[in-house]
Design an enzyme around this catalytic site. Structure first.
Site, PDB file in Angstrom:
ATOM      1  CE  LYS A 183      14.609 -31.985  32.984  1.00 16.79           C
ATOM      2  NZ  LYS A 183      14.203 -32.058  34.397  1.00 16.79           N
ATOM      3  CD  GLU A 258      20.791 -46.825  32.898  1.00 13.05           C
ATOM      4  OE1 GLU A 258      19.782 -47.559  32.950  1.00 13.05           O
ATOM      5  OE2 GLU A 258      21.316 -46.311  33.890  1.00 13.05           O
ATOM      6  CB  CYS A 292      17.441 -48.641  36.005  1.00  6.32           C
ATOM      7  SG  CYS A 292      19.176 -48.339  36.292  1.00  6.32           S
ATOM      8  CD  GLU A 391      11.874 -49.481  35.695  1.00  9.16           C
ATOM      9  OE1 GLU A 391      11.532 -48.556  34.949  1.00  9.16           O
ATOM     10  OE2 GLU A 391      13.051 -49.718  36.007  1.00  9.16           O
TER      11      GLU A 391
HETATM   12  O1  TXE Z   1      10.863 -40.395  34.969  1.00  7.33           O
HETATM   13  P1  TXE Z   1      11.148 -39.611  33.633  1.00  7.33           P
HETATM   14  P2  TXE Z   1       9.524 -40.534  35.793  1.00  7.33           P
HETATM   15  C1  TXE Z   1      11.400 -45.312  35.313  1.00  7.33           C
HETATM   16  C2  TXE Z   1      10.612 -45.868  36.444  1.00  7.33           C
HETATM   17  C3  TXE Z   1       9.705 -44.774  36.768  1.00  7.33           C
HETATM   18  C4  TXE Z   1       9.354 -44.333  35.383  1.00  7.33           C
HETATM   19  C5  TXE Z   1       8.820 -42.958  35.246  1.00  7.33           C
HETATM   20  O2  TXE Z   1       9.861 -46.984  36.026  1.00  7.33           O
HETATM   21  O3  TXE Z   1       8.586 -45.164  37.496  1.00  7.33           O
HETATM   22  O4  TXE Z   1      10.569 -44.386  34.707  1.00  7.33           O
HETATM   23  O5  TXE Z   1       9.577 -42.094  36.037  1.00  7.33           O
HETATM   24  C6  TXE Z   1      12.915 -35.627  32.344  1.00  7.33           C
HETATM   25  N1  TXE Z   1      11.642 -34.343  27.533  1.00  7.33           N
HETATM   26  N2  TXE Z   1      12.636 -44.678  35.698  1.00  7.33           N
HETATM   27  O6  TXE Z   1       8.314 -40.213  35.006  1.00  7.33           O
HETATM   28  O7  TXE Z   1       9.945 -38.882  33.165  1.00  7.33           O
HETATM   29  C7  TXE Z   1      12.501 -35.491  33.795  1.00  7.33           C
HETATM   30  O8  TXE Z   1      12.264 -34.140  34.143  1.00  7.33           O
HETATM   31  C8  TXE Z   1      12.820 -34.255  28.167  1.00  7.33           C
HETATM   32  C9  TXE Z   1      13.806 -45.441  35.478  1.00  7.33           C
HETATM   33  O9  TXE Z   1       9.669 -39.801  37.024  1.00  7.33           O
HETATM   34  O10 TXE Z   1      11.794 -40.528  32.713  1.00  7.33           O
HETATM   35  C10 TXE Z   1      13.712 -36.088  34.490  1.00  7.33           C
HETATM   36  O11 TXE Z   1      14.784 -35.134  34.523  1.00  7.33           O
HETATM   37  N3  TXE Z   1      13.005 -34.631  29.455  1.00  7.33           N
HETATM   38  C11 TXE Z   1      15.021 -44.663  35.596  1.00  7.33           C
HETATM   39  C12 TXE Z   1      14.092 -37.237  33.557  1.00  7.33           C
HETATM   40  O12 TXE Z   1      13.495 -36.921  32.302  1.00  7.33           O
HETATM   41  C13 TXE Z   1      11.952 -35.132  30.124  1.00  7.33           C
HETATM   42  C14 TXE Z   1      15.053 -43.532  36.518  1.00  7.33           C
HETATM   43  C15 TXE Z   1      13.581 -38.613  34.012  1.00  7.33           C
HETATM   44  O13 TXE Z   1      12.193 -38.524  34.179  1.00  7.33           O
HETATM   45  C16 TXE Z   1      10.689 -35.258  29.500  1.00  7.33           C
HETATM   46  C17 TXE Z   1      13.802 -42.820  36.597  1.00  7.33           C
HETATM   47  C18 TXE Z   1      10.557 -34.845  28.158  1.00  7.33           C
HETATM   48  N4  TXE Z   1       9.398 -34.939  27.479  1.00  7.33           N
HETATM   49  C19 TXE Z   1      12.649 -43.437  36.222  1.00  7.33           C
HETATM   50  N5  TXE Z   1       9.845 -35.800  30.414  1.00  7.33           N
HETATM   51  C20 TXE Z   1      16.337 -45.381  35.525  1.00  7.33           C
HETATM   52  N6  TXE Z   1      16.646 -45.942  34.363  1.00  7.33           N
HETATM   53  O14 TXE Z   1      17.109 -45.406  36.455  1.00  7.33           O
HETATM   54  C21 TXE Z   1      10.532 -36.011  31.548  1.00  7.33           C
HETATM   55  N7  TXE Z   1      11.820 -35.595  31.384  1.00  7.33           N
END
Ligand code: TXE
Length: 498
Positions: A183, A258, A292, A391
């Site tokens: 996904k 991660e 990240c 972050e």
């Molecule tokens: O990412 P999410 P968001 C960090 C960064 C960013 C913050 C939030 O600080 O501002 O996270 O980002 C899926 N059950 N990073 O909210 O929610 C979602 O659809 C299952 C760091 O946009 O973590 C997407 O496919 N899945 C990071 C994925 O999780 C769920 C990269 C990531 O989204 C879900 C991105 C749930 N309940 C953000 N909720 C890095 N480590 O590189 C969301 N998703």
């Protein structure tokens, strides 16, 4: 998925289940935007829980009864190499889709597309050299230990580097004989959907890689709570990671996480300052600051601070923000509107907390109606501010001044995250101290990010659990099995024979 021409986006992105696009379904439809224009470029058909269930059933059948887990490793490897070649042949198209949807500058995306192809060949090689163990120390017995594929994986990937991060998880998962349901982020489904389609033109059996699309709260949650899943590998935010892990733990499924970072970039007084300046700018502003592993807290030794910080601010003001398709662009738009607002909110917060604005700080309308913001630099009076602890995940550098290397190490460690740490210094002693004392998964000395695929990558503390890498991925994506046989019939106590 209907693809009008090679580099154009599809009209609509759907699920890909059991080797085919699913076609119209009942779920919700979302607009997929180009962040450079804020205009829709495609529609995304969200997979509802019933469709997610169907994807898991297909992955389950492909694992339980299909050829993939049982295939001779050379045949599996051939398919992964064919996938690598096919993705490479479509590198231009995939890069264009990624730029269109994620807003990452084109020159940077080219490196990520290359990484995607390397992930396939690398894990093909790793899987083909997987070894077992055998023991003969117990007299009269032979015991051997084999690694077997673990089963069906839920793979959840984020929007900041969709191809590089999704391909890493898919390649490491399937190379060991597992099957999966991927996904990607609902914001950036386009290039990943094409990648999955291309994989299936290379002889990958149906059901080995399934794709579902949609919001985390609907499609993501449905996927991680599916009983047919054997493991969950997640890349994304720390709060989401915590929820995902709790859901997996409730069913005793292992998870690989991660997550975020707030990494220190230490500029020591004896550094080559030209290189340190270039490195610090790359460390925070690459990938539009949405990484990240960004060096988002730049710690500068006091003796060089005034000069370094003023030059950093000057260079930050000169960074070219614009159309990510243009070869001249250094920083493109942020990925989506609410993220831009969140990042700008952090700039306001930092100023309220007492940070001095050195450069940028506002939305950049000069580049167009997309989600552009000025690369920003702030000087922080204390590491305890929220701007230094949370972050931000955008083109926002927070600079701080330190006196001794011990203080810099303490500041680096004064964080709930522990993903990476950068050091710029000519001193071997400083390098050794930072390498030994900073609690982070990766230490980069006198270099910006250099991803060595052979080495583990992942975080301490709130930056994650587990590692990507040959050995750690093998451990996560396989189960160990111990088999014992006697070399001669062993004596058996004759129960009930009296
Ligand atoms: O990412 P999410 P968001 C960090 C960064 C960013 C913050 C939030 O600080 O501002 O996270 O980002 C899926 N059950 N990073 O909210 O929610 C979602 O659809 C299952 C760091 O946009 O973590 C997407 O496919 N899945 C990071 C994925 O999780 C769920 C990269 C990531 O989204 C879900 C991105 C749930 N309940 C953000 N909720 C890095 N480590 O590189 C969301 N998703």
């Amino acid at each position: 998925m209907t693809t009008p021409s090679t580099a154009a986006p599809p009209d609509k992105v759907e699920s890909f289940i059991g080797g085919a696009w699913v076609g119209e379904t009942r779920g919700h439809c979302l607009e997929v935007l180009n962040p450079a224009t804020a205009q829709p470029v495609a529609l995304l058909q969200e997979a509802d829980p019933a469709e997610v269930h169907r994807a898991v059933i297909n992955a389950r059948q492909a694992f339980d009864a299909g050829p993939w887990p049982r295939m001779d490793i050379n045949d599996r490897k051939d398919i992964l190499y064919r996938i690598r070649d096919r993705l490479r042949a479509h590198a231009g198209e995939l890069a264009d889709l990624e730029v269109l949807n994620a807003g990452i500058p084109h020159h940077h995306v080219q490196g990520q597309v290359l990484r995607m192809t390397r992930n396939c060949e690398f894990f093909a090689e790793v899987a083909s050299t997987l070894r077992g163990e055998s023991y003969t120390q117990s007299a009269g017995f032979l015991t051997w230990v084999t690694r077997e594929p673990r089963g069906v994986a839920a793979l959840i990937s984020p929007w900041n580097a969709p191809l590089a991060l999704s391909s890493m998880r898919v390649a490491s998962c399937i190379a060991f004989g597992n099957t999966c349901v991927l996904k990607p982020s609902e914001y950036t489904p386009l290039a990943v959907a094409r990648m999955v389609e291309l994989m299936h033109e290379c002889g990958l059996p149906p059901g080995v890689v399934n794709l579902v699309n949609g919001r985390g709260s609907i499609t993501g949650e449905a996927l991680v709570s599916e009983p047919g899943i054997d493991m969950v590998a997640f890349t994304g935010g720390t709060d989401t990671g915590r929820r995902v892990m709790a859901s997996a733990a409730a069913r005793l499924k292992p998870s690989l996480l991660e997550l975020g970072g707030k990494s220190a970039n230490i500029i020591h007084e004896d550094a080559d300052l030209e290189r340190a300046l270039d490195g610090a700018l790359l460390g925070i502003f690459s990938n539009n600051g949405q990484q990240c592993l960004a060096g988002s807290r730049i710690l500068v030794q006091r003796r060089i601070a005034e000069d370094f910080i003023s030059r950093f601010a000057e260079r930050t003001r000169r960074i070219r923000v614009g159309d990510p398709m243009s070869p001249d662009t250094e920083v493109g738009p942020l990925c989506f509107q609410s993220h831009l607002e969140r990042v700008l909110g952090y700039v306001d917060l930092a100023r309220q907390e007492g940070c001095e604005l050195l450069a940028g700080g506002a939305r950049d309308w000069s580049a167009g109606a997309g989600f552009y913001m000025q690369p920003t630099a702030l000087l922080a009076p204390s590491n305890s501010l929220r701007a230094c602890q949370e972050e931000i995940f955008g083109p926002v550098a927070i600079l701080q001044v330190y006196d001794s290397l011990q203080e810099a190490i303490a500041l680096a460690n004064d964080s709930r995250f522990g993903l990476v740490c950068y050091l710029w210094s000519a001193s071997l002693d400083a390098a050794m101290q930072v390498s030994r004392s900073v609690r982070a998964g990766t230490i980069w000395i006198n270099t910006p990010m250099m991803r060595e695929l052979r080495a583990p990558f992942g975080g301490y503390k709130d930056s994650g659990i587990g590692r990507d890498g040959p050995q750690s991925s093998a451990e996560f994506f396989t189960e160990l099995k111990t088999t014992t046989v006697p070399l001669d019939p062993p004596p058996l106590r004759p129960l009930g024979r009296h």
